[in-house]
Write a protein that holds these residues in place. Structure first.
Motif, short mmCIF file in Angstrom:
data_model
loop_
_atom_site.label_atom_id
_atom_site.label_comp_id
_atom_site.label_asym_id
_atom_site.label_seq_id
_atom_site.Cartn_x
_atom_site.Cartn_y
_atom_site.Cartn_z
N ILE A 65 29.42 -39.92 -0.04
CA ILE A 65 29.53 -41.37 0.12
C ILE A 65 28.65 -42.06 -0.91
O ILE A 65 27.51 -41.65 -1.15
CB ILE A 65 29.03 -41.81 1.54
CG1 ILE A 65 29.80 -41.09 2.63
CG2 ILE A 65 29.10 -43.31 1.71
CD1 ILE A 65 31.22 -41.55 2.81
N LYS A 66 29.17 -43.11 -1.48
CA LYS A 66 28.36 -43.96 -2.36
C LYS A 66 28.78 -45.41 -2.11
O LYS A 66 29.99 -45.70 -2.05
CB LYS A 66 28.60 -43.58 -3.82
CG LYS A 66 27.59 -44.20 -4.75
CD LYS A 66 27.70 -43.61 -6.14
CE LYS A 66 26.65 -44.23 -7.02
NZ LYS A 66 26.82 -43.85 -8.41
N ASN A 67 27.83 -46.26 -1.94
CA ASN A 67 28.11 -47.67 -1.65
C ASN A 67 29.13 -47.82 -0.52
O ASN A 67 30.09 -48.59 -0.62
CB ASN A 67 28.60 -48.40 -2.90
CG ASN A 67 27.56 -48.41 -3.98
OD1 ASN A 67 26.35 -48.47 -3.70
ND2 ASN A 67 27.99 -48.32 -5.23
N GLU A 68 28.93 -47.02 0.52
CA GLU A 68 29.75 -47.07 1.74
C GLU A 68 31.21 -46.69 1.50
O GLU A 68 32.11 -47.10 2.23
CB GLU A 68 29.64 -48.43 2.42
CG GLU A 68 28.21 -48.76 2.83
CD GLU A 68 28.05 -50.12 3.45
OE1 GLU A 68 29.04 -50.76 3.76
OE2 GLU A 68 26.89 -50.53 3.61
N LYS A 69 31.47 -45.91 0.45
CA LYS A 69 32.84 -45.44 0.18
C LYS A 69 32.83 -43.93 -0.07
O LYS A 69 31.87 -43.39 -0.64
CB LYS A 69 33.41 -46.15 -1.04
CG LYS A 69 33.66 -47.60 -0.77
CD LYS A 69 34.51 -48.21 -1.85
CE LYS A 69 34.93 -49.58 -1.34
NZ LYS A 69 35.71 -50.33 -2.21
N VAL A 70 33.92 -43.28 0.33
CA VAL A 70 34.06 -41.85 0.03
C VAL A 70 34.31 -41.70 -1.46
O VAL A 70 35.22 -42.34 -2.01
CB VAL A 70 35.25 -41.24 0.82
CG1 VAL A 70 35.43 -39.76 0.44
CG2 VAL A 70 35.04 -41.39 2.32
N VAL A 71 33.48 -40.88 -2.10
CA VAL A 71 33.66 -40.68 -3.55
C VAL A 71 34.01 -39.24 -3.89
O VAL A 71 34.27 -38.91 -5.04
CB VAL A 71 32.39 -41.11 -4.33
CG1 VAL A 71 32.20 -42.61 -4.26
CG2 VAL A 71 31.16 -40.36 -3.85
N GLY A 72 34.02 -38.39 -2.87
CA GLY A 72 34.37 -37.00 -3.16
C GLY A 72 33.99 -36.08 -2.02
O GLY A 72 33.58 -36.53 -0.95
N ILE A 73 34.15 -34.80 -2.28
CA ILE A 73 33.81 -33.77 -1.29
C ILE A 73 32.92 -32.76 -1.99
O ILE A 73 33.21 -32.33 -3.11
CB ILE A 73 35.10 -33.10 -0.75
CG1 ILE A 73 35.94 -34.14 0.01
CG2 ILE A 73 34.75 -31.92 0.16
CD1 ILE A 73 37.33 -33.68 0.37
N ASP A 74 31.83 -32.42 -1.34
CA ASP A 74 30.89 -31.49 -1.94
C ASP A 74 31.35 -30.06 -1.65
O ASP A 74 31.12 -29.51 -0.56
CB ASP A 74 29.49 -31.73 -1.34
CG ASP A 74 28.42 -30.91 -2.03
OD1 ASP A 74 28.78 -29.94 -2.73
OD2 ASP A 74 27.23 -31.25 -1.88
N TYR A 75 32.03 -29.47 -2.63
CA TYR A 75 32.60 -28.13 -2.42
C TYR A 75 31.55 -27.03 -2.42
O TYR A 75 31.87 -25.88 -2.11
CB TYR A 75 33.68 -27.85 -3.47
CG TYR A 75 34.89 -28.75 -3.31
CD1 TYR A 75 35.61 -28.77 -2.11
CD2 TYR A 75 35.32 -29.58 -4.34
CE1 TYR A 75 36.70 -29.59 -1.94
CE2 TYR A 75 36.43 -30.40 -4.19
CZ TYR A 75 37.11 -30.40 -2.98
OH TYR A 75 38.21 -31.21 -2.81
#
Ligand code: SF4
Ligand code: SF4
Length: 103
Positions: A65-75
């Motif tokens: 999450i960045k700035n209250e938005k999903v930005v990716g998945i930590d694989y």
């Protein structure tokens, strides 16, 4: 490795070897668990409404999450449990067979 567990029903608690022990709390970042994964969650950014339900349900805090938005998945830490895909109300996450992906 195979264990000789003949007669395990009669062992009693003293004969059982010690199980996994976490001696140092807070060390989970040191152990990348993404290698356990057989299916990888892949998010469709177009479908995603940023409701953050996947973030709330992920047991490994792998939804980034960045700035209250999903930005990716930590694989590195996602174990591929599929909870995020099951809980996403918009079917924006698909579980993809790791063996079919280019690594
Ligand atoms: S649950 Fe689905 S729609 Fe909601 S933020 Fe996650 S991927 Fe996007
Ligand atoms: S598959 Fe499981 S561990 Fe991976 S991001 Fe989704 S909920 Fe988290």
């Amino acid at each position: 490795m195979s264990w000789d567990i003949k007669g395990i029903q009669q062992w009693g608690w003293k004969k059982h070897p010690a199980g996994a022990v976490i001696k140092d709390p807070g060390n989970s970042r040191s152990f990348k668990t993404g290698g356990w994964r057989t299916f990888r969650p892949v998010r469709d950014e177009e479908k995603c409404s940023q409701c953050l339900i996947c973030f709330v349900y992920c047991p490994d805090s792998a939804i980034l999450i960045k700035n209250e938005k999903v930005v990716g998945i930590d694989y590195d830490f996602c174990k591929g449990c599929g909870i995020c895909a099951a809980e996403c109300p918009l079917d924006a996450i698909q579980m993809v067979d790791e063996s079919k992906l280019n690594k």
